[in-house]
Design an enzyme around this catalytic site. Sequence first.
Site, mmCIF file in Angstrom:
data_model
loop_
_atom_site.group_PDB
_atom_site.id
_atom_site.type_symbol
_atom_site.label_atom_id
_atom_site.label_comp_id
_atom_site.label_asym_id
_atom_site.label_seq_id
_atom_site.Cartn_x
_atom_site.Cartn_y
_atom_site.Cartn_z
ATOM 1 C CG ASP A 194 -2.400 1.116 -8.132
ATOM 2 O OD1 ASP A 194 -2.051 1.442 -9.283
ATOM 3 O OD2 ASP A 194 -3.245 1.733 -7.465
ATOM 4 C CG LEU A 195 -0.984 5.230 -2.835
ATOM 5 C CD1 LEU A 195 -0.689 4.621 -1.467
ATOM 6 C CD2 LEU A 195 -0.291 6.582 -2.961
ATOM 7 C CG ASP A 206 -2.289 5.322 -8.602
ATOM 8 O OD1 ASP A 206 -1.881 4.972 -9.737
ATOM 9 O OD2 ASP A 206 -3.484 5.283 -8.257
#
Length: 490
Positions: free
Chosen positions: A362-363, A405
């Site tokens: 996950d960003l 994301d």
Amino acid sequence: MSEHSVSTDLEQGFELAPVSLWLEDYSRLKRLLDQWRAEGVRDLQHYLRLHPEAVQAGLAELRVLRVNQRTLELFAARDQQELLGRLGDVFRGDMAANVAREWGQLWNGDLSFSNQTVNYALDGRRLDVQVRARVLPGHEASWSRVLVSLDDITARVQAERRLVESERYARDLFEHSPVSLWVEDFSAVKILLDEVRSQGIRDFPTFLKVHPEFIARCMREIRIIDVNRETLRMFGAESKEDLLRNIGRVFRDEMRDSFAEQLRDLWEGRTFQQREVVNYSLGGDTVHIHMQFTVLEHRLATWDLVLVSLVDITARKKAEAYLEYLGKHDVLTQLRNRAFYTDELNRLSRKGPWPLSVLAIDLNGLKQVNDEYGHGAGDALLRRVGEVLANAVDESACPARIGGDEFAVLLPGIDARGAALVRERINSLLELNNQFYAGQSGQVLSLSMGLATCTSGDQIEQMLARADQAMYQDKQRFYSEINEQDRRRS
């Protein structure tokens, strides 16, 4: 039989002859020709070309004494008086050049001549005629009696003209066709196939596998008769000779397999074929082709006349490839998309290989960047994630963007230890990426990651859940550290 009877028969024969007959007096023309010769003319044809008025002068010296009934019918004249009164309408236009050829034969000492010329009927019709003339016996010294016959060959000439026009039309269609056209001779290929068949070969596909040199031999035996302009443009050839001299650069690599399929179809009697093939331009560019192959119907016994049409479908192939790419990739990051990721999971659940590992990623901080700097800055971060993941794994892995994301990396055949090494490589590339972009955007790229491994298809769901849980724990640690840093700064 009396002389009177003979004379009467000759009279009737002249009048009722099925061809146009003219009895003419050429004596004044002969005197004119003799005059020109005395004045030093040696080449009559050349003289008449330089002095076109001399042709008209010669025509004025001819005297028509009599014509028969067929002549009146042919030239649409009511009677001889009308015809002779309108000879200017009969002998005009194309007549002059042809007359010069007729007189040239007489000039050279012949007492007869033959020529194809053009006359005109009194109703305006153009008449193509075959002229035959003979100075009658007893008049050789004066040319005072010349018998001229005219055969109406208008229908034949028009048919020949239509044939020429049809051939020209067909040639223009060939040359200016918007698709590449090839006229080829496959007769030698047919002979080779017939020889193989006569040897008792029945399983031709197996024969080709055992004797691949037969395919190359058949390719060498094809004779290219002609190609059109679009062919030269398509393959970047300056001329037909240039193309044929470099034909080996056009038909190579994948073409061998395509030609083997073509031979198998011909073996089965399919003399009309369509397929997509790959050729190459003389410049080396790949040209995707839709080929249509036809043995012309009246040459099915010999295959010596084959028409091949090639349509360049390179643009279509590129568009199809791009659409296929879009169906499997995320345009922003160039990674695989969620649809491909889901299909790959289903495939791996059935076939493996095992073990299978996954990195759930996950960003971090995307919403904050979007809110503070705009979605352009957020998109730039997402593209950087694609750069990192694409360079961190080999071809067997499947890095994918599965949400806004959210990312995942499927690692087939990789155990937990190998997956941990991949995670370390991603973290190393993250540091390099942040160093590279430090002076450009100032945005720090940060990823939360969770790792899990399974050994069979029925464990995949649990593996994904564990990887997500581990990723969320990593994200909690990230934000806890951020909050701690903010607290200390406060």
